[in-house]
Write a protein that holds these residues in place. Structure first.
Motif, PDB file in Angstrom:
ATOM      1  N   LEU A 116      25.193  16.428  -5.664  1.00  0.00           N
ATOM      2  CA  LEU A 116      25.043  17.732  -4.996  1.00  0.00           C
ATOM      3  C   LEU A 116      23.804  17.819  -4.308  1.00  0.00           C
ATOM      4  CD1 LEU A 116      26.842  20.090  -7.400  1.00  0.00           C
ATOM      5  CD2 LEU A 116      27.792  19.796  -5.188  1.00  0.00           C
ATOM      6  N   ASN A 117      23.822  18.288  -3.026  1.00  0.00           N
ATOM      7  CA  ASN A 117      22.430  18.279  -2.314  1.00  0.00           C
ATOM      8  C   ASN A 117      22.303  19.965  -1.592  1.00  0.00           C
ATOM      9  OD1 ASN A 117      20.841  18.208   0.415  1.00  0.00           O
ATOM     10  ND2 ASN A 117      20.262  16.419  -0.799  1.00  0.00           N
ATOM     11  N   VAL A 118      21.299  20.615  -2.103  1.00  0.00           N
ATOM     12  CA  VAL A 118      20.824  21.872  -1.269  1.00  0.00           C
ATOM     13  C   VAL A 118      19.707  21.917  -0.732  1.00  0.00           C
ATOM     14  CG1 VAL A 118      20.733  24.317  -1.830  1.00  0.00           C
ATOM     15  CG2 VAL A 118      22.597  23.184  -2.944  1.00  0.00           C
ATOM     16  N   PRO A 123      24.239  22.124 -13.171  1.00  0.00           N
ATOM     17  CA  PRO A 123      25.297  21.625 -12.225  1.00  0.00           C
ATOM     18  C   PRO A 123      26.352  22.761 -12.101  1.00  0.00           C
ATOM     19  CG  PRO A 123      25.260  20.622 -14.164  1.00  0.00           C
ATOM     20  CD  PRO A 123      24.028  21.081 -14.261  1.00  0.00           C
ATOM     21  N   HIS A 124      26.693  23.426 -13.081  1.00  0.00           N
ATOM     22  CA  HIS A 124      27.472  24.584 -13.052  1.00  0.00           C
ATOM     23  C   HIS A 124      27.067  25.742 -11.806  1.00  0.00           C
ATOM     24  CE1 HIS A 124      30.335  27.883 -14.309  1.00  0.00           C
ATOM     25  NE2 HIS A 124      29.339  28.520 -14.308  1.00  0.00           N
ATOM     26  N   THR A 125      25.594  26.259 -11.994  1.00  0.00           N
ATOM     27  CA  THR A 125      25.300  26.875 -11.019  1.00  0.00           C
ATOM     28  C   THR A 125      25.111  26.329  -9.727  1.00  0.00           C
ATOM     29  OG1 THR A 125      23.760  27.991 -12.982  1.00  0.00           O
ATOM     30  CG2 THR A 125      23.341  28.488 -10.507  1.00  0.00           C
ATOM     31  N   LEU A 126      24.665  25.070  -9.569  1.00  0.00           N
ATOM     32  CA  LEU A 126      24.738  24.604  -8.276  1.00  0.00           C
ATOM     33  C   LEU A 126      25.979  24.403  -7.733  1.00  0.00           C
ATOM     34  CD1 LEU A 126      22.452  23.460  -6.458  1.00  0.00           C
ATOM     35  CD2 LEU A 126      22.855  21.146  -7.635  1.00  0.00           C
ATOM     36  N   LYS A 127      26.951  24.079  -8.245  1.00  0.00           N
ATOM     37  CA  LYS A 127      28.454  24.091  -7.894  1.00  0.00           C
ATOM     38  C   LYS A 127      28.917  25.476  -7.301  1.00  0.00           C
ATOM     39  CE  LYS A 127      30.311  20.066 -10.564  1.00  0.00           C
ATOM     40  NZ  LYS A 127      30.878  19.584 -11.853  1.00  0.00           N
ATOM     41  N   SER A 128      28.656  26.344  -8.240  1.00  0.00           N
ATOM     42  CA  SER A 128      29.190  27.812  -7.885  1.00  0.00           C
ATOM     43  C   SER A 128      28.380  28.134  -6.447  1.00  0.00           C
ATOM     44  CB  SER A 128      28.787  28.844  -8.890  1.00  0.00           C
ATOM     45  OG  SER A 128      29.393  28.354  -9.862  1.00  0.00           O
ATOM     46  N   LEU A 129      27.014  27.831  -6.482  1.00  0.00           N
ATOM     47  CA  LEU A 129      26.224  28.231  -4.964  1.00  0.00           C
ATOM     48  C   LEU A 129      26.909  27.452  -3.902  1.00  0.00           C
ATOM     49  CD1 LEU A 129      23.910  29.509  -3.734  1.00  0.00           C
ATOM     50  CD2 LEU A 129      22.555  27.705  -4.416  1.00  0.00           C
ATOM     51  N   VAL A 130      27.143  26.121  -4.015  1.00  0.00           N
ATOM     52  CA  VAL A 130      27.570  25.308  -2.913  1.00  0.00           C
ATOM     53  C   VAL A 130      29.095  25.916  -2.361  1.00  0.00           C
ATOM     54  CG1 VAL A 130      28.528  23.050  -2.220  1.00  0.00           C
ATOM     55  CG2 VAL A 130      26.438  23.176  -3.378  1.00  0.00           C
ATOM     56  N   LEU A 131      29.970  26.245  -3.605  1.00  0.00           N
ATOM     57  CA  LEU A 131      31.283  26.557  -3.034  1.00  0.00           C
ATOM     58  C   LEU A 131      31.111  28.018  -2.430  1.00  0.00           C
ATOM     59  CD1 LEU A 131      33.126  25.905  -6.334  1.00  0.00           C
ATOM     60  CD2 LEU A 131      33.541  24.910  -4.198  1.00  0.00           C
ATOM     61  N   GLU A 132      30.301  29.075  -3.069  1.00  0.00           N
ATOM     62  CA  GLU A 132      29.870  30.449  -2.344  1.00  0.00           C
ATOM     63  C   GLU A 132      29.605  30.063  -0.839  1.00  0.00           C
ATOM     64  OE1 GLU A 132      30.567  34.357  -1.902  1.00  0.00           O
ATOM     65  OE2 GLU A 132      31.047  32.964  -3.690  1.00  0.00           O
ATOM     66  N   LEU A 133      28.557  29.076  -0.516  1.00  0.00           N
ATOM     67  CA  LEU A 133      28.126  28.898   0.781  1.00  0.00           C
ATOM     68  C   LEU A 133      29.170  28.399   1.648  1.00  0.00           C
ATOM     69  CD1 LEU A 133      24.641  27.483  -0.200  1.00  0.00           C
ATOM     70  CD2 LEU A 133      25.095  29.695   1.109  1.00  0.00           C
ATOM     71  N   ASP A 134      29.971  27.431   1.048  1.00  0.00           N
ATOM     72  CA  ASP A 134      31.173  26.897   1.902  1.00  0.00           C
ATOM     73  C   ASP A 134      32.130  28.225   2.232  1.00  0.00           C
ATOM     74  OD1 ASP A 134      30.013  24.529   1.916  1.00  0.00           O
ATOM     75  OD2 ASP A 134      31.362  23.709   0.129  1.00  0.00           O
ATOM     76  N   GLY A 136      27.981  29.006   5.088  1.00  0.00           N
ATOM     77  CA  GLY A 136      26.431  28.915   5.340  1.00  0.00           C
ATOM     78  C   GLY A 136      25.883  30.448   5.082  1.00  0.00           C
ATOM     79  N   ARG A 137      26.611  31.508   5.319  1.00  0.00           N
ATOM     80  CA  ARG A 137      26.003  32.825   5.458  1.00  0.00           C
ATOM     81  C   ARG A 137      25.596  33.210   3.978  1.00  0.00           C
ATOM     82  NH1 ARG A 137      30.267  33.345   9.006  1.00  0.00           N
ATOM     83  NH2 ARG A 137      31.186  34.777   7.442  1.00  0.00           N
ATOM     84  N   GLN A 138      24.719  34.036   4.052  1.00  0.00           N
ATOM     85  CA  GLN A 138      24.109  34.700   2.643  1.00  0.00           C
ATOM     86  C   GLN A 138      25.089  35.929   2.476  1.00  0.00           C
ATOM     87  OE1 GLN A 138      20.137  35.172   1.603  1.00  0.00           O
ATOM     88  NE2 GLN A 138      19.445  33.225   2.752  1.00  0.00           N
ATOM     89  N   ASN A 139      25.119  36.262   1.255  1.00  0.00           N
ATOM     90  CA  ASN A 139      25.779  37.648   0.692  1.00  0.00           C
ATOM     91  C   ASN A 139      25.145  37.851  -0.553  1.00  0.00           C
ATOM     92  OD1 ASN A 139      27.097  35.725  -1.019  1.00  0.00           O
ATOM     93  ND2 ASN A 139      29.202  36.646  -0.712  1.00  0.00           N
ATOM     94  N   VAL A 140      25.470  38.958  -1.556  1.00  0.00           N
ATOM     95  CA  VAL A 140      24.601  39.315  -2.555  1.00  0.00           C
ATOM     96  C   VAL A 140      25.134  38.165  -3.803  1.00  0.00           C
ATOM     97  CG1 VAL A 140      24.793  41.066  -4.519  1.00  0.00           C
ATOM     98  CG2 VAL A 140      24.919  41.473  -2.408  1.00  0.00           C
ATOM     99  N   MET A 141      26.309  37.481  -3.810  1.00  0.00           N
ATOM    100  CA  MET A 141      26.712  36.544  -4.677  1.00  0.00           C
ATOM    101  C   MET A 141      25.833  35.297  -4.634  1.00  0.00           C
ATOM    102  SD  MET A 141      28.261  35.501  -7.262  1.00  0.00           S
ATOM    103  CE  MET A 141      29.467  36.785  -7.562  1.00  0.00           C
ATOM    104  N   VAL A 142      25.579  34.830  -3.213  1.00  0.00           N
ATOM    105  CA  VAL A 142      24.614  33.730  -2.872  1.00  0.00           C
ATOM    106  C   VAL A 142      23.261  34.032  -3.306  1.00  0.00           C
ATOM    107  CG1 VAL A 142      23.635  32.304  -0.894  1.00  0.00           C
ATOM    108  CG2 VAL A 142      26.007  32.823  -0.853  1.00  0.00           C
ATOM    109  N   ARG A 143      22.743  35.086  -3.022  1.00  0.00           N
ATOM    110  CA  ARG A 143      21.340  35.434  -3.633  1.00  0.00           C
ATOM    111  C   ARG A 143      21.346  35.313  -5.118  1.00  0.00           C
ATOM    112  NH1 ARG A 143      21.792  40.092   0.830  1.00  0.00           N
ATOM    113  NH2 ARG A 143      20.763  39.064   2.473  1.00  0.00           N
ATOM    114  N   LEU A 144      22.582  36.052  -5.864  1.00  0.00           N
ATOM    115  CA  LEU A 144      22.460  35.865  -7.150  1.00  0.00           C
ATOM    116  C   LEU A 144      22.324  34.549  -7.715  1.00  0.00           C
ATOM    117  CD1 LEU A 144      24.947  38.780  -8.053  1.00  0.00           C
ATOM    118  CD2 LEU A 144      22.463  38.828  -8.584  1.00  0.00           C
ATOM    119  N   LEU A 145      23.392  33.852  -7.302  1.00  0.00           N
ATOM    120  CA  LEU A 145      23.314  32.366  -7.771  1.00  0.00           C
ATOM    121  C   LEU A 145      22.131  31.689  -7.469  1.00  0.00           C
ATOM    122  CD1 LEU A 145      26.860  31.391  -6.460  1.00  0.00           C
ATOM    123  CD2 LEU A 145      26.138  31.717  -8.953  1.00  0.00           C
ATOM    124  N   PHE A 146      21.497  31.719  -6.312  1.00  0.00           N
ATOM    125  CA  PHE A 146      20.264  31.274  -6.123  1.00  0.00           C
ATOM    126  C   PHE A 146      19.160  31.443  -6.853  1.00  0.00           C
ATOM    127  CE2 PHE A 146      16.127  31.255  -3.357  1.00  0.00           C
ATOM    128  CZ  PHE A 146      16.013  29.686  -3.467  1.00  0.00           C
TER     129      PHE A 146
END
Length: 280
Positions: free
Chosen positions: A62-64, A111-122, A126-136
């Protein structure tokens, strides 16, 4: 792959296989990091690096890439990294101590957090929302805490935590206990204690506890008149079917068969290994 750089920070987490990441540090000094499953590397912005995947050793990762920007005026939904840093000293220490690269090991939480972040970004293209910011924010906090654990927990201190956990298991095996309770008893995060314990004993906390309970069950079967049906309660297992399942797994027979076939004190000769691991 040739050396390249990014304007943003980068996280590379290895999910399977192995790979090599070469990093060009200060004054042209090359650092080579060999990553295996469950490890990640955090690369600072504009640090030259290259990925090498050796022939015959495929890897999946996984790459972010990310950057930390100031909040826009009036943006109430965004999380302030500065605010989090004031609340979390490990994050402040990470932000105040930049490095070209940092290698960490975490097969469970990151990995759990990273996967959730990648799925939310997909999902958000690629746009941010509250969930993206929380996961980041969660990802940064986990990385910061892992960094502190790696820097400040030496081999002697780690061994102390493992011995304390083993002592707690031997004192409390006869009741229902869970990993979070064991971790709280030794003042460590459950995930971190799990990693330390596996690293030092070669087995998980749950496996050690189950082996210990089966050793105690063997002692009761050969050295007491406690009915087989009640032994599960004596070793802290509420479900009798589960106790029978575990006993067969660790002993290769049922409790009744063990009692009928074992010689007195034979548990000393055929232990499942919990106490050997403690001594080692």
């Amino acid at each position: 792959m040739d050396y390249h750089r990014h304007d943003c920070m980068e996280i590379m987490y290895l999910m399977t296989g192995s790979c090599i990441v070469d990093v060009m540090a200060e004054e042209g000094r090359e650092e080579r990091h060999r990553l295996k499953k469950g490890e990640l590397i955090l690369l600072d912005a504009n640090v030259p690096h290259r990925l090498i995947v050796e022939e015959g050793t495929p890897c999946r990762m996984l790459n972010v890439e990310f950057s930390v920007a100031p909040l826009a005026p009036g943006d109430e939904s965004a999380l302030s990294i500065g605010m989090l840093a004031r609340e979390e000293p490990p994050l402040a220490e990470l932000l105040d101590s930049p490095a070209a690269s940092l290698v960490l090991h975490d097969p469970e939480e990151v990995p759990h957090t990273l996967k959730s972040l990648v799925l939310e970004l997909d999902r958000r293209q690629g746009r941010q929302n509250v969930m993206v910011r929380l996961l980041f924010a969660e990802l940064l906090l986990r990385l910061a805490r892992l960094r502190v654990e790696r820097l400040h927990t030496g081999p002697q201190q780690a061994s102390h935590y493992v011995r304390a956990a083993i002592e707690y298991l031997h004192q409390n095996y006869d009741r229902g206990i869970r990993v979070p309770e064991i971790a709280a008893a030794v003042n460590l995060h459950p995930g971190y204690l799990h990693r330390l314990f596996k690293q030092h004993t070669g087995r998980t906390l749950t496996d050690y506890l189950n082996a210990l309970r089966m050793d105690k069950a063997k002692m009761l079967l050969t050295g007491s008149a406690v009915p087989v049906a009640e032994i599960a309660d004596y070793v802290g297992i509420a479900s009798r079917p589960y106790f029978h399942l575990l006993f067969r797994k660790y002993s290769g027979c049922t409790p009744t068969e063990y009692r009928e076939g074992a010689e007195p004190d034979s548990w000393k000769k055929g232990r499942s290994g919990a106490e050997e691991a403690e001594g080692g």
